[in-house]
Design a protein around this motif. Structure first.
Motif, short mmCIF file in Angstrom:
data_model
loop_
_atom_site.label_atom_id
_atom_site.label_comp_id
_atom_site.label_asym_id
_atom_site.label_seq_id
_atom_site.Cartn_x
_atom_site.Cartn_y
_atom_site.Cartn_z
N ALA A 27 -5.83 10.77 -3.07
CA ALA A 27 -5.05 9.57 -2.71
C ALA A 27 -3.88 9.41 -3.66
N VAL A 28 -4.12 9.70 -4.94
CA VAL A 28 -3.05 9.56 -5.93
C VAL A 28 -1.92 10.54 -5.59
N GLN A 29 -2.32 11.74 -5.23
CA GLN A 29 -1.31 12.74 -4.90
C GLN A 29 -0.55 12.37 -3.64
N LYS A 30 -1.30 11.82 -2.70
CA LYS A 30 -0.67 11.42 -1.45
C LYS A 30 0.39 10.35 -1.69
N ALA A 31 0.14 9.53 -2.68
CA ALA A 31 1.10 8.47 -3.00
C ALA A 31 2.27 9.01 -3.81
N ASP A 32 2.24 10.31 -4.08
CA ASP A 32 3.31 10.93 -4.85
C ASP A 32 3.36 10.36 -6.26
N LEU A 33 2.20 10.15 -6.82
CA LEU A 33 2.13 9.57 -8.16
C LEU A 33 1.31 10.49 -9.05
N THR A 78 0.85 -1.18 0.00
CA THR A 78 0.00 0.00 0.00
C THR A 78 0.89 1.23 0.00
N LEU A 79 0.69 2.08 -0.99
CA LEU A 79 1.53 3.28 -1.10
C LEU A 79 0.89 4.46 -0.37
N ALA A 80 -0.41 4.55 -0.41
CA ALA A 80 -1.07 5.65 0.28
C ALA A 80 -2.53 5.29 0.50
N THR A 81 -3.12 5.92 1.51
CA THR A 81 -4.55 5.73 1.74
C THR A 81 -5.18 7.09 1.97
N ALA A 82 -6.45 7.18 1.66
CA ALA A 82 -7.20 8.40 1.95
C ALA A 82 -8.57 8.01 2.44
N HIS A 83 -9.08 8.76 3.38
CA HIS A 83 -10.38 8.40 3.96
C HIS A 83 -11.30 9.62 3.95
N ASP A 84 -12.56 9.33 3.78
CA ASP A 84 -13.56 10.37 4.00
C ASP A 84 -14.67 9.73 4.82
N TYR A 85 -14.80 10.18 6.07
CA TYR A 85 -15.72 9.51 6.97
C TYR A 85 -17.16 9.97 6.80
N GLU A 86 -17.37 10.97 5.96
CA GLU A 86 -18.74 11.45 5.76
C GLU A 86 -19.28 11.12 4.38
#
Lengths: 585, 452
Positions: A348-354, A245-253
């Protein structure tokens, strides 16, 4: 046929393990037979079992039956409790539970509980029996017990173990709480696996069954788990079938309920328009519950068909309500919400630096993924080279609601033969934490040495071994120059449309942030640091050269080059010591 | 799922640059630099490929090692599975069989279980059936273009039907000639001493399959105890067999029209079964008789028991002899003792006689001394003694001598010896008389001559 099945059963170990996907809104159970995962329907025929428990006059209901109780008996119906497990009262978000039993502080604020009237009134004179306080752990235990019962009934064998999927942000406290709740229900949790990874495993396992070439390709997959109340996105690098897993992103709402809300608002307004005298159904709890339930049904129907209709008896003040909605209207109304899914995924893509060009596949999982517009939005957002796997875009896609549980079931069948301590030791950090290549390794190609062909992609865990073949049309002496490659995004403004075969963005994409339609973004590889050179002499005309790169655990590289079908070859070693010296420089 | 499946080589479309003419390196390889610093990331511990990775990492195997070991493991597994049923070659004659001749068909051979026969487990039958079906299914035959019909397939189905039904299987096992073991002939048995056990044991093992009570005692060997051997023969003489012969029944016509014939046939079948059963028990009895006749152990046991009897007899006789000898010895001893005693008595008697005579002589002598002393003492008178006084004195002396016993006489004699004085002699006599008076032997006044 029966003979073989019988033999297979005999050879199975005594333990029966299933996969459980324990979601906030829905749960499902699955098992594997002959390497194929199958989702088990409960006694009501549901494969997606609402994670809801309801208590009516001393009786416990679960699943769909419990869900309908939200309308009539909301205070004794417990829903959306998964995310409350293993959390303190201060840390929970009680919003989803607003329509059902409200969570209360329990055990000095350390955990959460529900107060429900579990037992029936014993005598008629007694108006209400004493209410009981059920901790979230207890509720979870009861829910899992019901799931286990359904699975045991279906399989005809007592189920005692399971692989359970969890959100990727579950911490150790959450895991411990779930383990305890499950063991109280008679389920030994063999392993926890994150939902996105489980979905990917479920998808890949299915692919490898249908495709003839079983070798897994290297790819970067974005798994979007769009659930009922929350959405989780993970960027996973799959290298030879091993996931990182390179990065994760969450939205709880953000989730299916956000879409329902759009429909509720719309329907409520229409209702008010039609019945001027009637009160706002959103104000009345029971009306809202009815509307919510119907909105969910309508949304599901709209995922399958072009139009669907609300039909609620006595929505508010005795007025019936019926309304037809078509998909286009729904998509227009929900555009804002739908766009936020895309934004979350982009984040999420940005967070993974991709770059979005790096994403090879987008795998949609979770019930909300049925919504066609989400998939088509993603399809237009991502370049054409990216495959979006959702029911509306790909005919071979698996039901996204079942992906995670399938993955869990496959994992359960894989590790069922092992002892629990063995599983633990295999999932320990000692084994899982692995150096991943920072740069891709490849060959410098082209006559002018300006090309670069990837052999081992970046973010590949070591040890790794890759073999490549290159045809040498002209024959003769060739040089194999092994180098580290750097991926670059080339932005070029071209008048003419890009030539075929090149990776490019859709020019007419309305969602594309680029204003100029001519702009073409391309993924190009540039050779960086040269690692080694090998000369191969006298290659036959039209022959092929095979290169094998073997990166060891300590980052030592062994390179073997030879002509296919030829003798000899060149073998060289890059030792690891220098790798670190160079790396730090 | 092939976890260790080698990844297919990546096909690279681009062309390779040609070797610069001035390029040269040792062994055509030039190491220039090493890899950049890696990033440590956590793998997701899921999926078959991760399992393979974990296996490599935990056992410190390289890719090729792991591939080799896993390949080895998988081959071994398949070999294990295939061992047994499938290895039996199919007899071409068997393949030509017609399904309608199922009565004479060897069901075990059809399924390739002829080395297991009645020992085949249900599991084995199931597996064997499956394997045979996979090979001989008519659809497969049709697909391969060879139209051989489905006769053998029907044979397989029939064999499975029978072998999977416990009742039918028993009926077939009862008459399964393939499981029979011919009893060995006498010559072979006598060729070598161990042959008896080697040749007969399988026969009884085969016969034992019909026994209702299991396990069946085995023939054993040279070292079997008498009890074991007896148990063995007892068992076989009281053999309780489930063997039945329904399988050989003539077919009963199954039409309603010919009831009489049907009954007749049934009766005939029943009689045939009974007859066969009786024959079978007779056969077995003869068989056991034969074995017993050849059994060296029985002879040995008989010999041993007779030897034992003889040994007892010898022992008894020996005991008797010993008793006799002892009695004789005792008797001899007693005789000797009696003789010794007699001799001793005789000797003592003679000695006593001698002593008496000596004493007599001594007393005579003493008397003479006393009488002499009386004479020397002048007959106890002061003057000349007249005949009267002499007579009285002598009478008194004689009376005294009579009163004295030998010892006293000896004492008196020793006192009187050498005395010639009258007074002295008289005093001695007086003293002695006094002693006698005191002892109450003589009354005072009896001795007139010696009265003081």
């Amino acid at each position: 046929m029966s003979a073989e099945e019988a033999i297979d059963e005999v050879q199975l170990p005594a333990r029966t393990a299933i996969g459980i996907s324990f979601g906030n809104s829905y749960s499902s159970i699955a098992y594997t037979s002959d390497g194929k995962a199958e989702v088990i329907a409960n006694e009501e025929g549901d494969r997606q079992i609402p994670s809801i428990l309801s208590y009516v006059s001393g009786e416990e209901f679960q699943g769909t039956q419990a869900k309908t109780q939200i309308i009539r008996n909301p205070r004794n119906t417990i829903a959306y409790f998964r995310d409350l497990l293993g959390k303190g009262f201060k840390d929970i978000d009680p919003t989803p539970c607003h329509a059902s039993a409200h969570p209360v502080e329990h055990d000095g604020g350390k955990t959460v509980a529900f107060v429900v009237q579990e037992k029936a009134a014993e005598e008629e004179s007694e108006k209400e029996a004493e209410k009981s306080t059920l901790s979230v752990s207890e509720v979870t235990t009861r829910h899992i017990r019901r799931l286990r019962q359904s699975a045991s009934d279906y399989l005809g064998k007592d189920v005692t173990a399971a692989v359970v999927t969890i959100p990727s942000d579950y911490n150790d406290v959450n895991k411990a709480a779930l383990t305890e709740a499950a063991s109280n229900a008679g389920i030994e949790i063999l392993q926890f696996i994150p939902e996105p990874v489980s979905a990917l495993l479920g998808y890949d396992a299915k692919q490898s069954l249908t495709e003839t070439s079983s070798s897994p390709s290297d790819k970067v997959v974005l798994v979007a788990d769009l659930g009922g109340t929350r959405s989780d996105v993970a960027v996973v690098a799959s290298r030879g079938g091993i996931y990182t897993t390179l990065a994760t992103a969450h939205d709880y709402e953000l989730g299916g309920s956000s879409l329902d809300k759009v429909l509720i608002e719309y329907a409520a307004k229409e209702f008010m328009k039609k019945n001027k005298k009637a009160s706002d159904p959103r104000e009345n709890e029971r009306s809202l519950a009815k509307l919510t339930l119907e909105a969910e049904a309508v949304k599901k129907a709209l995922s399958l068909g072009g139009s669907a209709s609300f039909s609620i008896e006595s929505l508010a003040d005795g007025h019936d309500f019926s309304l037809s909605v078509n998909r286009t209207r729904f998509e227009l109304l929900a555009n804002k919400v739908l766009m936020s899914f895309t934004r979350l995924i982009e984040a999420a893509v940005q967070k993974a630096d991709l770059d979005i060009l790096d994403i090879d596949e987008v795998l949609l999982s979770g019930g909300t993924s049925h919504t066609p517009k989400i998939a088509s939005n993603l399809q237009s957002h991502f370049p054409e080279s990216t495959v979006v796997i959702a029911p509306s875009t790909s005919s071979t896609a698996i039901n996204p609601s079942e992906l995670t549980v399938r993955g869990a079931a496959i994992q359960a069948s894989l590790i069922n033969g092992f002892e629990v301590p063995e599983i633990r030791s295999s999932t320990e950090a000692v084994v899982t934490v692995t150096p991943h290549l920072h740069h891709a390794i490849g060959l410098v190609t082209g006559e002018g040495s300006n090309g670069f062909a990837v052999l081992v992609n970046a973010e590949t865990p070591v040890p790794v071994r890759r073999t490549a073949q290159i045809s040498v049309k002209a024959g003769g002496d060739v040089i194999l120059r092994l180098a580290e490659g750097v991926r670059d995004i080339k932005v070029s403004k071209e008048e003419k449309p890009a030539t075929n075969g090149n990776k490019h963005d859709d020019e007419d994409d309305e969602d594309d942030s680029d204003d100029e339609p001519e702009e073409v973004r391309e993924k190009v590889w540039k050779a960086g640091k040269i690692l080694a050179e090998a000369g191969l002499r006298g290659v036959k005309k039209g022959g092929k050269v095979e290169v094998q790169v073997n990166v060891a655990q300590d980052l030592g590289v062994t390179i073997v080059c030879r002509e296919v079908g030829g003798k000899g070859g060149v073998r060289g070693v890059l030792d690891a010591g220098r790798a670190e010296a160079n790396g730090s420089a | 799922m092939a976890i260790t499946a080698k990844m297919a080589p990546i096909q690279i479309k681009a062309s390779l640059p040609s070797l610069p003419p001035d390029w040269s390196a040792d062994k055509d390889f030039k190491a220039i630099s090493s890899l950049s610093q890696p990033t440590n990331r956590s793998l997701e511990p899921v999926g078959p490929h991760f399992l393979a990775h974990a296996r490599r990492k935990r056992h410190h195997r390289t890719f090729s090692e792991d591939e080799r070991l896993e390949a080895l493991r998988s081959t071994k597994k398949t070999e294990d599975e295939d061992a047994g049923e499938i290895s039996e070659a199919e007899d071409p004659m068997l393949l030509q069989r017609e399904a309608k001749d199922w009565k004479t068909q060897d069901h075990y051979a059809v399924l390739g279980l002829s080395k297991y026969r009645y020992k085949a487990t249900e599991e084995q039958i199931k597996r064997a059936h499956r394997k045979k079906v996979l090979r001989h299914h008519p659809d497969k035959k049709a697909a391969s273009g060879k139209d051989e019909g489905d006769q053998f397939f029907k044979c397989i189905q029939r064999a499975t039907d029978i072998l999977q039904d416990p009742v039918k299987r028993r009926q077939f096992d009862s008459v399964d000639e393939g499981a029979e073991k011919e009893p060995p002939n006498k010559k072979d048995v006598q060729k070598k001493p161990g042959n008896f056990y080697k040749l007969w044991a399988p026969v009884f093992e085969a016969e034992g399959r019909f026994s209702r009570s299991q396990p069946v005692p085995q023939l054993g060997n040279d070292k079997s105890t008498k009890q074991e051997v007896e148990e063995f023969y007892n068992f076989w003489y009281n053999f309780d067999s489930w063997r039945s012969f329904e399988y050989l029944d003539e077919e009963v016509p199954d039409d309603n029209e010919n009831r009489d014939q049907k009954r007749h046939q049934e009766r005939k079948n029943n009689n045939a079964r009974k007859k066969r059963k009786v024959e079978d028990s007779q056969r077995l009895r003869v068989l056991v008789d034969d074995v017993m006749g050849q059994d060296e152990r029985i002879k040995r046991f008989r010999h041993e028991s007779s030897k034992q009897k003889n040994a007892k007899k010898v022992e008894r006789e020996a005991a008797e002899n010993r008793a006799k000898e002892e009695a004789a010895a005792k008797k001899a001893e007693a005789e000797k003792a009696a003789k010794d005693k007699e001799v001793a008595e005789k000797a003592s008697r003679e000695e006593g006689k001698k002593a008496k005579e000596a004493a007599k002589n001594a007393a005579k002598k003493n008397k003479r001394v006393v009488r002499g002393a009386v004479k020397d003492g002048n007959y106890f008178v002061g003057g000349e003694a007249g005949p009267k006084e002499i007579d009285t004195a002598l009478n008194d002396a004689d009376a005294l001598i009579l009163k004295w016993d030998n010892e006293e006489l000896a004492v008196v004699t020793s006192r009187l010896n050498g005395k010639s004085d009258k007074g002295e002699i008289k005093a001695i006599f007086v003293e002695e008389v006094k002693k006698l008076v005191e002892a109450g032997k003589v009354k005072e006044g009896d001795m007139k001559s010696l009265a003081a």
